[in-house]
Design an enzyme around this catalytic site. Structure first.
Site, short mmCIF file in Angstrom:
data_model
loop_
_atom_site.label_atom_id
_atom_site.label_comp_id
_atom_site.label_asym_id
_atom_site.label_seq_id
_atom_site.Cartn_x
_atom_site.Cartn_y
_atom_site.Cartn_z
N TYR A 161 0.82 -1.22 0.00
CA TYR A 161 0.00 0.00 0.00
C TYR A 161 0.85 1.27 0.00
CZ TYR A 161 -4.16 -2.76 0.09
OH TYR A 161 -5.15 -3.64 -0.28
N HIS B 293 -14.55 1.03 -0.68
CA HIS B 293 -13.42 0.18 -0.30
C HIS B 293 -12.31 0.97 0.40
CE1 HIS B 293 -14.57 -3.13 -3.45
NE2 HIS B 293 -15.35 -3.13 -2.41
N CYS C 173 -6.22 3.73 12.83
CA CYS C 173 -5.52 3.24 14.01
C CYS C 173 -6.39 2.19 14.68
CB CYS C 173 -5.22 4.38 14.98
SG CYS C 173 -4.39 3.78 16.48
N GLY D 298 -16.12 0.42 -15.87
CA GLY D 298 -14.79 -0.15 -15.66
C GLY D 298 -14.62 -1.03 -14.45
N THR D 299 -15.59 -1.91 -14.22
CA THR D 299 -15.43 -2.88 -13.13
C THR D 299 -15.75 -4.28 -13.64
OG1 THR D 299 -16.18 -3.55 -10.92
CG2 THR D 299 -17.76 -2.31 -12.26
N LEU E 254 -14.42 -1.80 -21.03
CA LEU E 254 -13.56 -2.33 -22.08
C LEU E 254 -13.99 -3.74 -22.47
CD1 LEU E 254 -11.04 -1.23 -23.57
CD2 LEU E 254 -9.64 -2.36 -21.85
N GLU E 255 -14.39 -4.51 -21.47
CA GLU E 255 -14.91 -5.87 -21.66
C GLU E 255 -16.17 -5.98 -20.81
OE1 GLU E 255 -13.55 -8.03 -23.64
OE2 GLU E 255 -11.61 -7.05 -24.00
N ALA F 84 -12.62 3.90 -21.18
CA ALA F 84 -13.41 4.86 -20.39
C ALA F 84 -13.20 6.29 -20.86
CB ALA F 84 -13.03 4.72 -18.91
C1 BJW Z 1 -11.40 -0.70 -18.50
C2 BJW Z 1 -10.22 -0.17 -19.00
C3 BJW Z 1 -10.35 1.04 -19.69
C4 BJW Z 1 -9.70 -1.98 -18.02
N1 BJW Z 1 -11.55 1.61 -19.81
N2 BJW Z 1 -12.58 -0.11 -18.65
C5 BJW Z 1 -18.67 -15.96 -2.67
C6 BJW Z 1 -19.75 -15.45 -3.38
C7 BJW Z 1 -20.12 -14.11 -3.28
C8 BJW Z 1 -19.40 -13.24 -2.46
C9 BJW Z 1 -18.34 -13.76 -1.75
C10 BJW Z 1 -17.99 -15.09 -1.86
N3 BJW Z 1 -16.90 -15.30 -1.06
C11 BJW Z 1 -16.58 -14.13 -0.47
C12 BJW Z 1 -17.44 -13.17 -0.90
C13 BJW Z 1 -17.44 -11.73 -0.52
C14 BJW Z 1 -16.22 -11.02 -1.07
C15 BJW Z 1 -16.14 -11.24 -2.59
O1 BJW Z 1 -16.78 -10.57 -3.37
N4 BJW Z 1 -15.30 -12.16 -3.04
C16 BJW Z 1 -15.21 -12.46 -4.47
C17 BJW Z 1 -13.75 -12.60 -4.89
C18 BJW Z 1 -16.06 -13.70 -4.74
N5 BJW Z 1 -16.42 -9.59 -0.79
C19 BJW Z 1 -16.06 -9.08 0.37
O2 BJW Z 1 -15.48 -9.73 1.22
C20 BJW Z 1 -16.46 -7.64 0.60
N6 BJW Z 1 -17.14 -7.52 1.83
C21 BJW Z 1 -18.36 -8.04 2.00
O3 BJW Z 1 -18.95 -8.64 1.11
O4 BJW Z 1 -18.86 -7.81 3.25
C22 BJW Z 1 -20.18 -8.31 3.56
C23 BJW Z 1 -21.17 -7.18 3.55
C24 BJW Z 1 -21.51 -6.56 2.36
C25 BJW Z 1 -22.43 -5.54 2.33
C26 BJW Z 1 -23.03 -5.13 3.51
C27 BJW Z 1 -22.71 -5.75 4.71
C28 BJW Z 1 -21.77 -6.79 4.72
C29 BJW Z 1 -15.23 -6.74 0.65
C30 BJW Z 1 -14.56 -6.63 -0.68
C31 BJW Z 1 -13.28 -5.83 -0.58
C32 BJW Z 1 -12.58 -5.75 -1.91
N7 BJW Z 1 -11.33 -5.15 -1.75
C33 BJW Z 1 -10.48 -4.97 -2.92
C34 BJW Z 1 -9.02 -4.67 -2.45
C35 BJW Z 1 -8.90 -3.49 -1.55
C36 BJW Z 1 -8.68 -2.21 -2.28
C37 BJW Z 1 -7.32 -2.12 -2.91
O5 BJW Z 1 -6.35 -2.70 -2.44
O6 BJW Z 1 -7.24 -1.39 -3.90
O7 BJW Z 1 -10.98 -3.93 -3.76
S1 BJW Z 1 -10.41 -6.37 -4.04
C38 BJW Z 1 -10.25 -5.46 -5.49
O8 BJW Z 1 -11.36 -5.78 -6.37
C39 BJW Z 1 -10.41 -3.98 -5.09
C40 BJW Z 1 -11.37 -3.48 -6.13
O9 BJW Z 1 -12.04 -2.33 -5.66
C41 BJW Z 1 -12.26 -4.66 -6.38
C42 BJW Z 1 -13.00 -4.60 -7.66
O10 BJW Z 1 -12.10 -4.62 -8.74
P1 BJW Z 1 -12.50 -3.84 -10.08
O11 BJW Z 1 -12.53 -2.39 -9.81
O12 BJW Z 1 -13.69 -4.45 -10.68
O13 BJW Z 1 -11.18 -4.10 -10.98
P2 BJW Z 1 -10.81 -5.34 -11.87
O14 BJW Z 1 -9.34 -5.31 -12.07
O15 BJW Z 1 -11.41 -6.57 -11.38
O16 BJW Z 1 -11.52 -5.06 -13.28
C43 BJW Z 1 -11.07 -4.03 -14.12
C44 BJW Z 1 -12.16 -3.71 -15.10
O17 BJW Z 1 -11.77 -2.56 -15.81
C45 BJW Z 1 -12.43 -4.81 -16.14
O18 BJW Z 1 -13.84 -4.99 -16.25
C46 BJW Z 1 -11.86 -4.23 -17.44
O19 BJW Z 1 -12.65 -4.61 -18.57
C47 BJW Z 1 -12.01 -2.75 -17.18
N8 BJW Z 1 -11.05 -1.92 -17.90
N9 BJW Z 1 -9.19 -1.04 -18.70
C48 BJW Z 1 -12.64 0.97 -19.30
N10 BJW Z 1 -9.25 1.64 -20.22
#
Ligand code: BJW
Length: 225
Positions: A52, A105, A113, A171-172, A195-196, A212
């Site tokens: 980080y 997030h 802390c 973009g997610t 993008l996809e 985007a």
């Molecule tokens: C472009 C582009 C261009 C590229 N133009 N586009 C089984 C089933 C269902 C759920 C779960 C399960 N087991 C566990 C869970 C829950 C779990 C989960 O979802 N796990 C999955 C892996 C299955 N989730 C959690 O634990 C969350 N908490 C939770 O659910 O608590 C319970 C609760 C919920 C609600 C109320 C009360 C209680 C917490 C999730 C925390 C995620 N944290 C992260 C890391 C921390 C942040 C960091 O370090 O930066 O967050 S993981 C990571 O993925 C990060 C992101 O924010 C997140 C999403 O990623 P994102 O943004 O979608 O990026 P990519 O890389 O995946 O995709 C990129 C996209 O961009 C693609 O689509 C490309 O096409 C596109 N792209 N270039 C336009 N130029």
């Protein structure tokens, strides 16, 4: 018209920040997805803090792009009728001029802390175990929501989705919950700019497929006339 916009890593890709699933590499030999967990932090806090710290430092080398600026323009036009929700932990929406960004997030530029439960703006490093400005303990961790932790402000998001006329996902990949479910919670029309097509997209409009920086300004222009 009440609009909820959700952004993911794809909106910041063209600013130079690597997306999660396109990273294609390892961080000190580890998958970035494995580093973003409480278990990884408990096992090796130094490794997670360095991950980080590097990402926080990288923010100084990137700038918001045309997509971030277009969403700031949309906020200027819609005011409270827009809720901008981001999964991103960068500050590019704010630097483009968006004033009300809902970071579900957490943020790279905040430290939490675990000793006194206070949060602080943070622009330096944490791996060197600096003292908390509030209580003095060396218990600061990134204020980031890791897997298994509860995202921030979900009540606000759920309420806005239930009342929205339009939900726009930008973009997610749609693989991380709860954000992946927002499209199902939205009361109004839905639109994806990507993008996809994301994991859950069943009726993706091919004309909305692309970078985007092209799609988002075009959509905002279309909406505002
Ligand atoms: C472009 C582009 C261009 C590229 N133009 N586009 C089984 C089933 C269902 C759920 C779960 C399960 N087991 C566990 C869970 C829950 C779990 C989960 O979802 N796990 C999955 C892996 C299955 N989730 C959690 O634990 C969350 N908490 C939770 O659910 O608590 C319970 C609760 C919920 C609600 C109320 C009360 C209680 C917490 C999730 C925390 C995620 N944290 C992260 C890391 C921390 C942040 C960091 O370090 O930066 O967050 S993981 C990571 O993925 C990060 C992101 O924010 C997140 C999403 O990623 P994102 O943004 O979608 O990026 P990519 O890389 O995946 O995709 C990129 C996209 O961009 C693609 O689509 C490309 O096409 C596109 N792209 N270039 C336009 N130029």
């Amino acid at each position: 018209m009440r609009i909820v916009v959700l952004t993911g890593a794809g909106i910041s890709a063209e600013s130079g920040l690597t997306t999660f699933r396109d990273a294609g590499g390892l961080w000190e030999g580890h998958d970035p997805m494995q580093v973003a967990t409480p278990e990884a932090y408990a096992d090796d806090p130094g490794l997670v803090q360095r991950f980080y710290d590097a990402r926080r430092a990288a923010l100084a080398r990137v700038e918001p792009n045309a997509a971030h600026h277009a969403l700031a323009r949309l906020e200027d036009a819609l005011g409270d009728d827009l809720l901008l929700v981001t999964q991103n932990v960068d500050d590019l929406h704010e630097r483009a001029g968006s004033r009300r960004v809902h970071h579900i997030h957490g943020r790279l530029q905040a430290a939490w802390c675990t000793g006194c439960d206070e949060r602080h703006e943070w622009h330096g490093t944490l791996a060197d175990e600096p003292p908390c400005p509030g209580c003095g303990a060396s218990d600061l961790r990134p204020d980031i929501v890791w897997f298994g932790e509860v995202p921030y402000g979900m009540d606000v998001v759920e309420d806005a989705l239930e009342r929205c006329d339009l939900f726009v996902s930008i973009g997610t990949s749609g693989v991380v919950y709860p954000a992946a479910a927002f499209v199902h919670w939205a009361a109004g029309e839905t639109l994806e700019l990507n993008l996809e097509p994301s994991a859950g997209a069943s009726d993706f409009d091919a004309s909305r497929q692309g970078p985007a920086t092209r799609l988002v300004p075009a959509w905002v222009d279309e909406l505002l006339g």
